[in-house]
Design an enzyme around this catalytic site. Structure first.
Site, mmCIF file in Angstrom:
data_model
loop_
_atom_site.group_PDB
_atom_site.id
_atom_site.type_symbol
_atom_site.label_atom_id
_atom_site.label_comp_id
_atom_site.label_asym_id
_atom_site.label_seq_id
_atom_site.Cartn_x
_atom_site.Cartn_y
_atom_site.Cartn_z
ATOM 1 N N ASP A 75 25.742 46.736 56.040
ATOM 2 C CA ASP A 75 24.040 46.431 55.959
ATOM 3 C C ASP A 75 23.763 47.366 56.755
ATOM 4 O OD1 ASP A 75 24.378 43.851 56.208
ATOM 5 O OD2 ASP A 75 22.530 43.718 56.082
ATOM 6 N N GLU A 135 24.022 41.267 56.095
ATOM 7 C CA GLU A 135 23.680 40.484 57.220
ATOM 8 C C GLU A 135 21.863 40.561 57.581
ATOM 9 O OE1 GLU A 135 23.139 40.667 61.504
ATOM 10 O OE2 GLU A 135 23.342 41.862 60.650
#
Length: 377
Positions: A75, A135
């Site tokens: 991400d 994350e």
């Protein structure tokens, strides 16, 4: 496929944390299978109902005991709509620009290239490529991985932009929402109410004292060498002529390794109790929403020594949070490492230097050969 072409493909896939990362994981699975790895994909729904995916690809075969794991998060943070080329890799002056190019698609591209340059049939010990989700919003995918414990890891390289310097220790990241309550009233008649904002200000002043107190618990490997505390957001009151009935502030702290991450919340609650002794109506709630401790891998750990030798640079420390603690929960000696500089990671015009992107490939390939090759003991 070159590492630059791989990075261009990864940047083209919009994998902001608010969206599903399915397309990126599909791409990675295809590349992993073509390289000879065996891929396992799991998924979960985030708090908004968006499905997120995580991949673990093994070589030479699926296993519960991994010798070396290369770990990257899929991400990215959001980008300003005015950045027209955010999802198009642009090369300029020896730098590759694009959202995620630095954090951490550059590392993922380098890891894929290193794996594809390795003869996986000659591996004597298991290798894993691990791609996580979410994350950027709290290491949520890595935490799910650590909780499920699908395998154990001996050595791990967690991809983050460190300018190709090995990092063996990092501070944690903790967050709490603090709500202070008062009693509304007309501002012309102070005795009719009790200001929550004034009460919150008294507590925030005590937070400053806590920050000074924490400096005594020093860890000299860090800059600054102590747990830092920050009040990042404050909101309270309803109108200029109303005594505030509620005030909220966000408290953030980054604990040094070895310090219990709960300590700051405990100290804030202690100060709230002390304020209550002088104001029996003092009403305060401290709600901890994130509690990630620091991590530290020993200076003499094999993965630390290997990366120091490969880069000719001494291992350092970082003050930002990573997924290394979750890999440590899986048994790993973890090192944070990757191309790019964290100081440009989240800004418009994020980039990774071409020299570092290309330089990461032989370093990661060398680690695979060193830890998973036939000569490793």
């Amino acid at each position: 496929m070159s590492v630059e072409s791989t990075l261009a493909e990864l940047v083209r896939i919009d994998s902001r944390s608010s969206k599903s990362n399915g397309a990126l994981v599909d791409y990675a699975v295809a590349r992993a299978l073509a390289a000879g790895l065996r891929a396992r994909v799991t998924s979960y729904e985030d708090e908004r109902g968006v499905e997120k995916f995580q991949m673990v690809a093994f070589a030479p075969e699926e296993t519960e005991e991994v010798e070396l794991a290369l770990v990257g998060h899929t991400d990215t943070v959001p980008f300003d709509p005015s950045w027209a080329d955010a999802l198009t890799l642009v090369e300029r002056d020896g730098k590759f620009y694009g959202r995620g190019a630095c954090d951490t698609k550059g590392f993922i591209a380098a890891a894929l290239a290193a794996i594809e340059e390795t003869d996986l049939s000659k591996l004597a010990r298991p290798l894993a490529l691990v791609l996580t989700a979410d994350e950027e919003v709290g290491c949520l995918g890595a935490k799910r991985l650590a909780e499920s414990r699908p395998f154990r890891v001996r050595h791990a390289v967690v991809g983050e932009p460190t300018s190709l310097q090995p990092v063996r220790a990092g501070k944690g990241y903790c967050l709490a929402d603090v709500t202070v309550r008062g009693r509304e009233g007309h501002s012309a008649y102070p005795s009719t109410g009790a200001s929550a904002i004034t009460r919150a200000a008294r507590l925030i002043t005590r937070v400053e004292r806590i920050a000074e107190e924490l400096k005594r618990d020093a860890h000299d490997a860090f800059d600054p060498p102590y747990t830092t505390v920050n009040v990042g957001l404050v909101a309270g009151g309803t109108a200029k002529n109303v005594i505030a009935g509620e005030c909220r502030f966000t408290l953030e702290w980054r604990p040094v390794p070895g310090q219990r991450p709960e300590v700051v919340a405990e100290l804030v609650r202690r100060e709230a109790e002390d304020l209550r002794r002088g104001d029996e109506d003092f009403d305060c709630e401290v709600r901890v929403v994130r509690l990630d401790g620091g991590m530290e891998t020993g200076r003499d750990a094999p993965i630390v020594r290997a990366l120091e030798e490969a880069t000719a640079r001494a291992a350092g420390t970082i003050s930002f949070a990573t997924e290394a603690p979750q890999l440590a929960e899986l048994g790993a000696d973890a090192v944070v490492f990757g191309p790019g500089d964290i100081r440009v990671a989240h800004r418009t015009g994020e980039f990774v230097p071409a020299s570092e992107l290309n330089g990461a490939v032989p370093i990661l390939r060398g680690l695979i050969e060193r830890f998973c090759g036939p000569g490793h003991q």
